[in-house]
Write a protein that holds these residues in place. Structure first.
Motif, PDB file in Angstrom:
ATOM      1  N   MET A 249       0.828  -1.200   0.000  1.00 16.62           N
ATOM      2  CA  MET A 249       0.000   0.000   0.000  1.00 16.62           C
ATOM      3  C   MET A 249       0.869   1.259   0.000  1.00 16.62           C
ATOM      4  N   PHE A 250       1.858   1.298   0.871  1.00 14.31           N
ATOM      5  CA  PHE A 250       2.719   2.475   0.946  1.00 14.31           C
ATOM      6  C   PHE A 250       3.492   2.690  -0.349  1.00 14.31           C
ATOM      7  N   GLU A 251       3.941   1.612  -0.970  1.00 14.88           N
ATOM      8  CA  GLU A 251       4.677   1.765  -2.221  1.00 14.88           C
ATOM      9  C   GLU A 251       3.764   2.274  -3.328  1.00 14.88           C
ATOM     10  N   THR A 252       2.516   1.835  -3.338  1.00 11.68           N
ATOM     11  CA  THR A 252       1.561   2.333  -4.327  1.00 11.68           C
ATOM     12  C   THR A 252       1.281   3.815  -4.097  1.00 11.68           C
ATOM     13  N   ILE A 253       1.100   4.195  -2.845  1.00 16.99           N
ATOM     14  CA  ILE A 253       0.906   5.612  -2.517  1.00 16.99           C
ATOM     15  C   ILE A 253       2.121   6.422  -2.951  1.00 16.99           C
ATOM     16  N   ARG A 254       3.310   5.903  -2.672  1.00 10.95           N
ATOM     17  CA  ARG A 254       4.544   6.602  -3.029  1.00 10.95           C
ATOM     18  C   ARG A 254       4.650   6.823  -4.537  1.00 10.95           C
ATOM     19  N   ALA A 255       4.323   5.807  -5.298  1.00 10.23           N
ATOM     20  CA  ALA A 255       4.421   5.904  -6.755  1.00 10.23           C
ATOM     21  C   ALA A 255       3.461   6.950  -7.306  1.00 10.23           C
ATOM     22  N   HIS A 256       2.215   6.926  -6.832  1.00 15.46           N
ATOM     23  CA  HIS A 256       1.243   7.905  -7.332  1.00 15.46           C
ATOM     24  C   HIS A 256       1.570   9.310  -6.835  1.00 15.46           C
ATOM     25  N   GLY A 257       2.096   9.408  -5.617  1.00 16.34           N
ATOM     26  CA  GLY A 257       2.519  10.710  -5.126  1.00 16.34           C
ATOM     27  C   GLY A 257       3.685  11.264  -5.916  1.00 16.34           C
ATOM     28  N   ALA A 258       4.611  10.404  -6.317  1.00 15.65           N
ATOM     29  CA  ALA A 258       5.756  10.841  -7.116  1.00 15.65           C
ATOM     30  C   ALA A 258       5.312  11.426  -8.454  1.00 15.65           C
ATOM     31  N   VAL A 259       4.286  10.815  -9.033  1.00 17.54           N
ATOM     32  CA  VAL A 259       3.739  11.354 -10.290  1.00 17.54           C
ATOM     33  C   VAL A 259       3.120  12.720 -10.043  1.00 17.54           C
ATOM     34  N   ARG A 260       2.323  12.858  -8.978  1.00 17.21           N
ATOM     35  CA  ARG A 260       1.687  14.136  -8.662  1.00 17.21           C
ATOM     36  C   ARG A 260       2.719  15.224  -8.388  1.00 17.21           C
ATOM     37  N   MET A 261       3.854  14.839  -7.830  1.00 15.01           N
ATOM     38  CA  MET A 261       4.904  15.810  -7.517  1.00 15.01           C
ATOM     39  C   MET A 261       5.769  16.143  -8.723  1.00 15.01           C
ATOM     40  N   GLY A 262       5.567  15.437  -9.830  1.00  7.74           N
ATOM     41  CA  GLY A 262       6.358  15.688 -11.023  1.00  7.74           C
ATOM     42  C   GLY A 262       7.736  15.072 -10.993  1.00  7.74           C
ATOM     43  N   LEU A 263       7.970  14.155 -10.060  1.00  7.90           N
ATOM     44  CA  LEU A 263       9.280  13.523  -9.955  1.00  7.90           C
ATOM     45  C   LEU A 263       9.467  12.430 -10.996  1.00  7.90           C
ATOM     46  N   ILE A 264       8.369  11.788 -11.374  1.00 10.52           N
ATOM     47  CA  ILE A 264       8.369  10.781 -12.428  1.00 10.52           C
ATOM     48  C   ILE A 264       7.149  11.021 -13.305  1.00 10.52           C
ATOM     49  N   HIS A 265       7.147  10.420 -14.493  1.00  7.90           N
ATOM     50  CA  HIS A 265       6.027  10.598 -15.415  1.00  7.90           C
ATOM     51  C   HIS A 265       5.003   9.473 -15.305  1.00  7.90           C
ATOM     52  N   HIS A 266       5.484   8.273 -14.946  1.00 10.36           N
ATOM     53  CA  HIS A 266       4.607   7.110 -14.871  1.00 10.36           C
ATOM     54  C   HIS A 266       4.919   6.342 -13.590  1.00 10.36           C
ATOM     55  N   ILE A 267       3.910   5.717 -12.999  1.00  8.81           N
ATOM     56  CA  ILE A 267       4.111   5.049 -11.712  1.00  8.81           C
ATOM     57  C   ILE A 267       5.143   3.925 -11.804  1.00  8.81           C
ATOM     58  N   GLU A 268       5.307   3.334 -12.993  1.00  9.86           N
ATOM     59  CA  GLU A 268       6.271   2.250 -13.138  1.00  9.86           C
ATOM     60  C   GLU A 268       7.703   2.719 -12.875  1.00  9.86           C
ATOM     61  N   ALA A 270       8.753   4.466 -10.508  1.00 14.09           N
ATOM     62  CA  ALA A 270       9.066   4.528  -9.077  1.00 14.09           C
ATOM     63  C   ALA A 270       9.998   3.402  -8.652  1.00 14.09           C
ATOM     64  N   ALA A 271       9.933   2.260  -9.330  1.00 19.31           N
ATOM     65  CA  ALA A 271      10.780   1.121  -8.977  1.00 19.31           C
ATOM     66  C   ALA A 271      12.259   1.420  -9.170  1.00 19.31           C
ATOM     67  N   LYS A 272      12.584   2.367 -10.060  1.00 16.51           N
ATOM     68  CA  LYS A 272      13.967   2.759 -10.310  1.00 16.51           C
ATOM     69  C   LYS A 272      14.341   4.014  -9.541  1.00 16.51           C
ATOM     70  N   ARG A 273      13.439   4.469  -8.674  1.00 13.01           N
ATOM     71  CA  ARG A 273      13.697   5.653  -7.866  1.00 13.01           C
ATOM     72  C   ARG A 273      13.233   5.341  -6.444  1.00 13.01           C
ATOM     73  N   GLN A 274      13.944   4.451  -5.786  1.00 11.25           N
ATOM     74  CA  GLN A 274      13.530   3.966  -4.477  1.00 11.25           C
ATOM     75  C   GLN A 274      13.807   4.973  -3.361  1.00 11.25           C
ATOM     76  N   HIS A 275      14.814   5.805  -3.542  1.00 10.10           N
ATOM     77  CA  HIS A 275      15.248   6.711  -2.473  1.00 10.10           C
ATOM     78  C   HIS A 275      14.295   7.891  -2.283  1.00 10.10           C
ATOM     79  N   THR A 276      13.683   8.338  -3.368  1.00  8.32           N
ATOM     80  CA  THR A 276      12.764   9.481  -3.295  1.00  8.32           C
ATOM     81  C   THR A 276      11.546   9.208  -4.172  1.00  8.32           C
ATOM     82  N   PRO A 277      10.381   9.761  -3.758  1.00 11.29           N
ATOM     83  CA  PRO A 277      10.126  10.506  -2.529  1.00 11.29           C
ATOM     84  C   PRO A 277       9.947   9.560  -1.346  1.00 11.29           C
ATOM     85  N   LYS A 278      10.002  10.142  -0.145  1.00 12.93           N
ATOM     86  CA  LYS A 278       9.698   9.390   1.055  1.00 12.93           C
ATOM     87  C   LYS A 278       8.194   9.473   1.330  1.00 12.93           C
ATOM     88  N   VAL A 279       7.691   8.520   2.090  1.00 13.68           N
ATOM     89  CA  VAL A 279       6.302   8.555   2.572  1.00 13.68           C
ATOM     90  C   VAL A 279       6.338   8.556   4.091  1.00 13.68           C
TER      91      VAL A 279
END
Length: 399
Positions: A249-268, A270-279
């Motif tokens: 659950m937390f990893e799913t939240i992190r991935a969708h939050g990363a997209v909302r923050m503009g850190l990544i373009h697609h939730i997939e 997030a697997a290559k960006r484990q260090h950021t963002p934090k939850v």
């Protein structure tokens, strides 16, 4: 069949805050690893013992946790008004990559002492006795950190009576100032609040919609209310880390939050960006017992915070996340500020799994936008071992 012998690289193993890492002087690294790229990543992964499908890092210096799978490269700074350049690499435990997307606030405490001991800081700036002020350029996030390092008889003072929850033994206090800590991330334009809001409704398909404060300060962090996700804010590591559904659950939240923050373009991604963002999740103070058995009283803290790093609940608190906590607490209306009672807050003491930590921040509103000039907290650091680290010489990039 002939095998290449091991090579040895000068290195120092240091505890900084509640983390440990292998420190290198840039000039001491093999030539191919002195520049960013595959050779550097290959060397650091082999030093730490990754990727390890067993998740133990037995054949390396890593300790199989996010707090101990860390590397640091330090060099004399060529930037005006700075003494050191500091680059942090978070090594994945079970996958073959090094995440360079953020800083480590805990190991930041060890950079100044390492730089002084390694002769990288000009001797004119280091007093025989007193406090050395070391100006550090954090190269991952392009920010300045000021470290106040105690000196005794020309040597870094490591022993002392400063106690840091999450670290068993006391040591000398090192005060850190994270200057202008709002991150400058590609895609978010350096905005402290990349969505433009102090609080958003974060929709996570298959999980729910949650109130969230998403902030770039210290490190990109997604703050949630504990009660909205079914927690009290008093949880310890096993309460989360033994629950595979919770971690997913937390990893799913992190991935969708990363997209909302503009850190990544697609939730997939997030697997290559484990260090950021934090939850992290926050709650109003209540009594609890820390992982060491120490009683933490609600009256002694301003709020509760639990944070995840590299997919697991952290045993204490990441230093950069503490900067995010202090920054968010200083800005009225964020979830962190509201959990701490609201209003103007220049500093907060929060409860984490190992105990408590105090962090301060100076915030002001300029032309409608919030700015934080600096965040301040104290850590400690101690050299654990120094000499050489050895790695097999048949790594392809060095062959």
């Amino acid at each position: 069949m002939a095998y290449a012998p091991q090579i040895k690289v000068p290195a120092t193993y240091i505890r900084g805050g509640t983390s440990k890492g292998v420190f290198f002087k840039l000039d001491d690294m093999p030539e191919a690893a002195q520049v960013p790229g595959l050779a550097r990543d290959a060397l650091l992964m082999r030093v730490i013992g990754s990727p390890d499908p067993y998740g133990k890092q037995i054949d390396g210096m890593g300790g199989a946790t996010s707090s101990t799978s860390k590397t640091v490269i330090v060099s004399k700074s060529s930037r005006p008004d700075h003494d050191l350049d500091y680059l942090f690499g978070q090594v994945s435990i079970d996958k073959a990559f090094v995440d360079w997307s953020g800083n480590c606030g805990n190991l930041s405490a060890a950079v100044g002492p390492f730089g002084i001991a390694s002769g990288l800081v000009d001797s004119s700036r280091v007093p025989e006795n007193g406090i050395a002020t070391v100006r550090i350029w954090q190269a991952n996030i392009n920010k300045t950190i000021i470290a106040h390092v105690p000196m005794t008889n020309g040597q870094v003072q490591e022993t002392g009576d400063f106690e840091l929850d999450g670290v068993t033994f006391p040591a000398a206090e090192i005060q850190l100032e994270f200057m202008d800590p709002a991150a400058e991330e590609e895609g978010v334009g350096g905005a402290m609040f990349p969505t433009g809001n102090l609080v958003d409704d974060l929709e996570v398909p298959g999980v729910g919609t949650f109130k969230a404060t998403m902030i770039n300060a210290g490190i990109p962090t997604i703050f949630l209310n504990a009660e909205e996700i079914g927690y009290k804010g008093t949880e310890l590591q096993d309460d989360i880390n033994n629950d595979t559904k919770a971690l997913a659950m937390f990893e799913t939240i992190r991935a969708h939050g990363a997209v909302r923050m503009g850190l990544i373009h697609h939730i997939e991604e997030a697997a290559k960006r484990q260090h950021t963002p934090k939850v992290a999740f926050v709650a109003k103070p209540i009594d609890y017992v820390s992982s060491s058995g120490k009683a933490v009283k609600a009256a002694d803290i301003d709020l509760l915070v639990r944070a995840l790093s590299m997919g697991k609940l952290h045993h204490a608190m990441m230093g950069t996340a503490a900067v995010a906590i202090g920054t968010a607490a200083a800005i009225p209306g964020t979830l962190v500020n509201l959990a701490a009672g609201g209003g103007k807050l220049d500093a907060v003491r929060f409860g984490h799994p190992s105990g408590t930590l105090r962090v301060g921040a100076q915030a002001e509103q300029v032309d409608g936008d919030w700015q934080v000039k600096k965040a301040i907290m104290s850590r400690s650091a101690r050299v654990l071992m120094e000499g050489w680290v050895r790695i097999p010489g048949d790594i392809a990039t060095f062959a």
